[in-house]
Design a protein around this motif. Structure first.
Motif, PDB file in Angstrom:
ATOM      1  N   ALA A   1      47.353  33.069  27.545  1.00 50.78           N
ATOM      2  CA  ALA A   1      46.389  33.779  28.184  1.00 50.78           C
ATOM      3  C   ALA A   1      45.219  33.500  27.639  1.00 50.78           C
ATOM      4  CB  ALA A   1      46.801  35.127  28.588  1.00 50.78           C
ATOM      5  N   SER A   2      44.624  32.698  27.304  1.00 46.10           N
ATOM      6  CA  SER A   2      43.317  32.560  26.492  1.00 46.10           C
ATOM      7  C   SER A   2      41.926  32.064  27.420  1.00 46.10           C
ATOM      8  CB  SER A   2      43.425  31.376  25.465  1.00 46.10           C
ATOM      9  OG  SER A   2      43.891  30.079  25.760  1.00 46.10           O
ATOM     10  N   HIS A   3      42.463  31.929  28.516  1.00 40.33           N
ATOM     11  CA  HIS A   3      41.130  31.609  29.501  1.00 40.33           C
ATOM     12  C   HIS A   3      41.378  32.330  30.984  1.00 40.33           C
ATOM     13  CE1 HIS A   3      37.658  29.585  30.868  1.00 40.33           C
ATOM     14  NE2 HIS A   3      38.346  29.165  31.924  1.00 40.33           N
ATOM     15  N   VAL A   4      40.593  32.573  31.606  1.00 38.95           N
ATOM     16  CA  VAL A   4      40.628  33.212  33.020  1.00 38.95           C
ATOM     17  C   VAL A   4      39.419  32.646  33.732  1.00 38.95           C
ATOM     18  CG1 VAL A   4      39.021  35.261  31.946  1.00 38.95           C
ATOM     19  CG2 VAL A   4      40.968  35.508  34.168  1.00 38.95           C
ATOM     20  N   GLY A   5      39.577  32.634  34.942  1.00 37.61           N
ATOM     21  CA  GLY A   5      38.528  32.425  36.239  1.00 37.61           C
ATOM     22  C   GLY A   5      38.930  33.387  37.280  1.00 37.61           C
ATOM     23  N   MET A   6      38.117  33.208  38.172  1.00 37.95           N
ATOM     24  CA  MET A   6      38.226  34.140  39.395  1.00 37.95           C
ATOM     25  C   MET A   6      38.582  33.101  40.735  1.00 37.95           C
ATOM     26  SD  MET A   6      35.618  36.858  41.236  1.00 37.95           S
ATOM     27  CE  MET A   6      35.664  38.314  39.607  1.00 37.95           C
ATOM     28  N   TYR A   7      39.359  33.329  41.463  1.00 38.55           N
ATOM     29  CA  TYR A   7      39.708  32.748  42.539  1.00 38.55           C
ATOM     30  C   TYR A   7      38.718  33.133  43.704  1.00 38.55           C
ATOM     31  CZ  TYR A   7      42.185  30.431  46.236  1.00 38.55           C
ATOM     32  OH  TYR A   7      42.478  29.653  47.291  1.00 38.55           O
TER      33      TYR A   7
ATOM     34  N   ILE B   1      51.512  33.500  43.010  1.00 36.07           N
ATOM     35  CA  ILE B   1      50.299  32.503  43.258  1.00 36.07           C
ATOM     36  C   ILE B   1      50.292  32.208  44.892  1.00 36.07           C
ATOM     37  CG2 ILE B   1      49.703  30.236  43.177  1.00 36.07           C
ATOM     38  CD1 ILE B   1      50.730  29.880  40.413  1.00 36.07           C
ATOM     39  N   LYS B   2      51.134  32.352  45.507  1.00 35.61           N
ATOM     40  CA  LYS B   2      50.957  32.065  47.048  1.00 35.61           C
ATOM     41  C   LYS B   2      50.346  33.364  47.667  1.00 35.61           C
ATOM     42  CE  LYS B   2      55.897  33.614  48.115  1.00 35.61           C
ATOM     43  NZ  LYS B   2      55.295  34.870  48.741  1.00 35.61           N
ATOM     44  N   ASP B   3      50.394  34.367  46.961  1.00 33.32           N
ATOM     45  CA  ASP B   3      49.572  35.610  47.304  1.00 33.32           C
ATOM     46  C   ASP B   3      48.253  35.762  47.183  1.00 33.32           C
ATOM     47  OD1 ASP B   3      52.115  36.281  48.861  1.00 33.32           O
ATOM     48  OD2 ASP B   3      53.102  37.340  47.148  1.00 33.32           O
ATOM     49  N   MET B   4      47.895  34.817  46.279  1.00 33.87           N
ATOM     50  CA  MET B   4      46.681  34.903  45.683  1.00 33.87           C
ATOM     51  C   MET B   4      45.304  34.976  46.792  1.00 33.87           C
ATOM     52  SD  MET B   4      45.148  32.435  42.756  1.00 33.87           S
ATOM     53  CE  MET B   4      45.353  30.865  43.710  1.00 33.87           C
ATOM     54  N   ARG B   5      44.360  35.901  46.417  1.00 25.87           N
ATOM     55  CA  ARG B   5      43.366  35.879  47.497  1.00 25.87           C
ATOM     56  C   ARG B   5      41.964  35.988  46.587  1.00 25.87           C
ATOM     57  NH1 ARG B   5      44.686  42.196  48.769  1.00 25.87           N
ATOM     58  NH2 ARG B   5      43.540  43.425  47.037  1.00 25.87           N
ATOM     59  N   PRO B   6      40.812  35.681  47.352  1.00 28.16           N
ATOM     60  CA  PRO B   6      39.571  35.925  46.568  1.00 28.16           C
ATOM     61  C   PRO B   6      39.363  37.251  45.681  1.00 28.16           C
ATOM     62  CG  PRO B   6      39.415  34.943  48.656  1.00 28.16           C
ATOM     63  CD  PRO B   6      40.851  35.371  48.707  1.00 28.16           C
TER      64      PRO B   6
ATOM     65  N   GLY C   1      49.439  32.746  35.187  1.00 25.48           N
ATOM     66  CA  GLY C   1      49.827  33.360  36.370  1.00 25.48           C
ATOM     67  C   GLY C   1      48.448  33.847  37.059  1.00 25.48           C
ATOM     68  N   VAL C   2      48.739  34.845  38.061  1.00 25.01           N
ATOM     69  CA  VAL C   2      47.672  35.578  38.617  1.00 25.01           C
ATOM     70  C   VAL C   2      47.762  37.159  38.596  1.00 25.01           C
ATOM     71  CG1 VAL C   2      46.542  35.809  40.956  1.00 25.01           C
ATOM     72  CG2 VAL C   2      47.485  33.622  40.368  1.00 25.01           C
ATOM     73  N   VAL C   3      46.558  37.776  38.459  1.00 26.43           N
ATOM     74  CA  VAL C   3      46.730  39.199  38.171  1.00 26.43           C
ATOM     75  C   VAL C   3      45.666  39.670  39.303  1.00 26.43           C
ATOM     76  CG1 VAL C   3      47.392  39.423  36.040  1.00 26.43           C
ATOM     77  CG2 VAL C   3      44.886  39.166  36.361  1.00 26.43           C
ATOM     78  N   ARG C   4      45.770  41.079  39.868  1.00 30.10           N
ATOM     79  CA  ARG C   4      45.006  41.423  40.939  1.00 30.10           C
ATOM     80  C   ARG C   4      44.356  42.861  40.330  1.00 30.10           C
ATOM     81  NH1 ARG C   4      47.428  41.181  46.343  1.00 30.10           N
ATOM     82  NH2 ARG C   4      46.317  39.080  46.073  1.00 30.10           N
ATOM     83  N   PRO C   5      42.983  42.846  40.145  1.00 29.33           N
ATOM     84  CA  PRO C   5      42.376  44.279  39.681  1.00 29.33           C
ATOM     85  C   PRO C   5      42.539  45.246  40.729  1.00 29.33           C
ATOM     86  CG  PRO C   5      40.967  42.138  39.296  1.00 29.33           C
ATOM     87  CD  PRO C   5      42.084  41.672  39.954  1.00 29.33           C
ATOM     88  N   ASP C   6      42.424  45.120  41.883  1.00 29.85           N
ATOM     89  CA  ASP C   6      42.230  46.183  42.811  1.00 29.85           C
ATOM     90  C   ASP C   6      43.788  46.216  43.699  1.00 29.85           C
ATOM     91  OD1 ASP C   6      41.947  43.708  44.096  1.00 29.85           O
ATOM     92  OD2 ASP C   6      40.630  44.539  45.632  1.00 29.85           O
ATOM     93  N   ALA C   7      44.839  46.134  42.998  1.00 28.86           N
ATOM     94  CA  ALA C   7      46.031  46.312  43.706  1.00 28.86           C
ATOM     95  C   ALA C   7      46.111  47.442  44.071  1.00 28.86           C
ATOM     96  CB  ALA C   7      47.234  46.023  42.583  1.00 28.86           C
ATOM     97  N   ASP C   8      46.996  47.631  45.551  1.00 30.42           N
ATOM     98  CA  ASP C   8      46.844  48.855  45.985  1.00 30.42           C
ATOM     99  C   ASP C   8      47.831  49.730  45.082  1.00 30.42           C
ATOM    100  OD1 ASP C   8      45.654  47.925  48.194  1.00 30.42           O
ATOM    101  OD2 ASP C   8      47.243  46.849  49.167  1.00 30.42           O
TER     102      ASP C   8
END
Length: 366
Positions: free
Chosen positions: A325-331, A310-315, A359-366
């Motif tokens: 995991a029944s709901h999702v939003g975009m930071y 979470i502390k590494d979360m970015r827009p 938790g947080v997931v990143r679609p465009d992870a390096d």
């Protein structure tokens, strides 16, 4: 007359709350307010009004609504996944049917060639080469013919082998298609069951909300806002924003721009735009618009995308909520998400910590 009206309305609220709370043990139900103490001079009859149920009873209603809409969200995820699989399976079956048709045409051609070879052999009497040598007048003609016979034999052998392979391939394709049809049918049943559950839960929630008077619904909405604000304040109180310093990637900026451009559009289960969205329909379409497709459902997004602290979360990152995991939003930054909340609501901004974060997931992870 006013006093009697007052008492009837209060009793009605009591019945509504008692019915909607389903007799939960330990729940305090609304009671009619006590009659006012007599005064020296008779007071004028009050204008008709609605007696609000105590907050503790509206809180119980709110908890029940959250349960119903959460159940609908889980069913929506199941519906979306079944729909996605069905579309994929249908495309695969179409491809298999094309392959089956191609192999069948190939097999028909091989059979035609085999028939032609059999007819040619019949015309020569089907005599073996050594007999043709004894009956022939010119040995050289025999040897030339024998060479052609050997070539024909090899061609016939190749024809038989190719026919056998084609028949085997055709059977494999047919078996595969039959298996996929069974899976498709099972998926359709799962989708239908999920659809039925969604409609049942939403209808039950709407009926529960319909039992409330306007002022009660307004108070209920206020209680929901207060609960979300308290959760967000507690989340921010951990100092999380001081640790968040991630900058959006180029694709993340595009995804955020797409998602925030949908603000105000209605929630609709199973919808992927452009007029309506459900929670994962919004996030998946936003990232598709950014050139980086992601899984359709929030549960698949949680399972398949790279998880980040979470502390590494970015827009642009996706915040997954609730233990299932029944709901999702975009930071979108500054402790805020954009999301499609639930039926009856529109795409909106909310505190990232206003719901339990899984938790947080990143679609465009390096």
């Amino acid at each position: 007359m006013g006093r009697r009206r007052h008492t009837v309305l209060a009793a009605a609220v009591t019945v509504v709350c008692a019915v909607t709370l389903l007799g939960a043990p330990g729940t305090a139900f609304a009671r009619a307010l006590p009659d006012p103490a007599p005064s020296a001079s008779p007071a004028p009859s009050p204008s008709p009004s609605v007696t609000l149920a105590p907050d503790k009873d509206l809180q119980a209603v709110r908890a029940k609504l959250e349960e119903l809409y959460h159940d609908a969200a889980v069913a929506t995820d199941a519906y979306n996944l079944a729909k996605e699989k069905a579309e994929k399976q249908s495309a695969e079956i179409t491809d298999l049917n094309r392959k089956i048709a191609d192999e069948q045409r190939k097999l028909d051609g091989l059979k035609d060639r085999a028939g032609a070879a059999a007819r040619a052999q019949y015309r020569t009497g089907g005599l073996p080469p050594e007999v043709q040598l004894m009956l022939g007048n010119d040995p050289q003609d025999f040897f030339d013919g024998a060479g052609r016979v050997l070539q024909g034999q090899r061609a016939t052998k190749g024809l038989i082998e190719e026919t056998t392979r084609t028949q085997q391939d055709l059977k494999l394709y047919a078996d595969d298609a039959a298996d996929r049809w069974q899976k498709l049918e099972a998926g359709r049943k799962a989708k239908a069951a999920a659809k039925k559950r969604i409609k049942e839960r939403i209808k039950e929630a709407e009926q529960l909300e319909a039992t409330l008077e306007k002022r009660q619904r307004e108070r209920l909405a206020e209680l929901e806002r207060q609960a979300a604000d308290q959760a967000q304040s507690a989340w921010l109180g951990t100092g999380i924003l001081d640790e968040l310093n991630g900058k959006a990637s180029a694709a993340g900026k595009k995804a955020v721009e797409f998602a925030t451009a949908q603000l105000g559009k209605p929630y609709e289960w199973g919808a992927e735009g452009p007029r309506t969205y459900d929670c994962s329909g919004l996030t998946s379409q936003a990232w598709s618009a950014a050139g980086n497709p992601v899984p359709r459902t929030s549960q698949q997004q949680w399972r398949q995308l790279k998880r980040v602290d979470i502390k590494d979360m970015r827009p642009g990152d996706l915040v997954i909520y609730f233990g299932d995991a029944s709901h999702v939003g975009m930071y979108v930054g500054d402790g805020t998400i954009v999301h499609a909340p639930r039926p009856g609501r529109t795409v909106t901004l909310a505190g990232a910590g206003s719901m339990p974060i899984l938790g947080v997931v990143r679609p465009d992870a390096d």
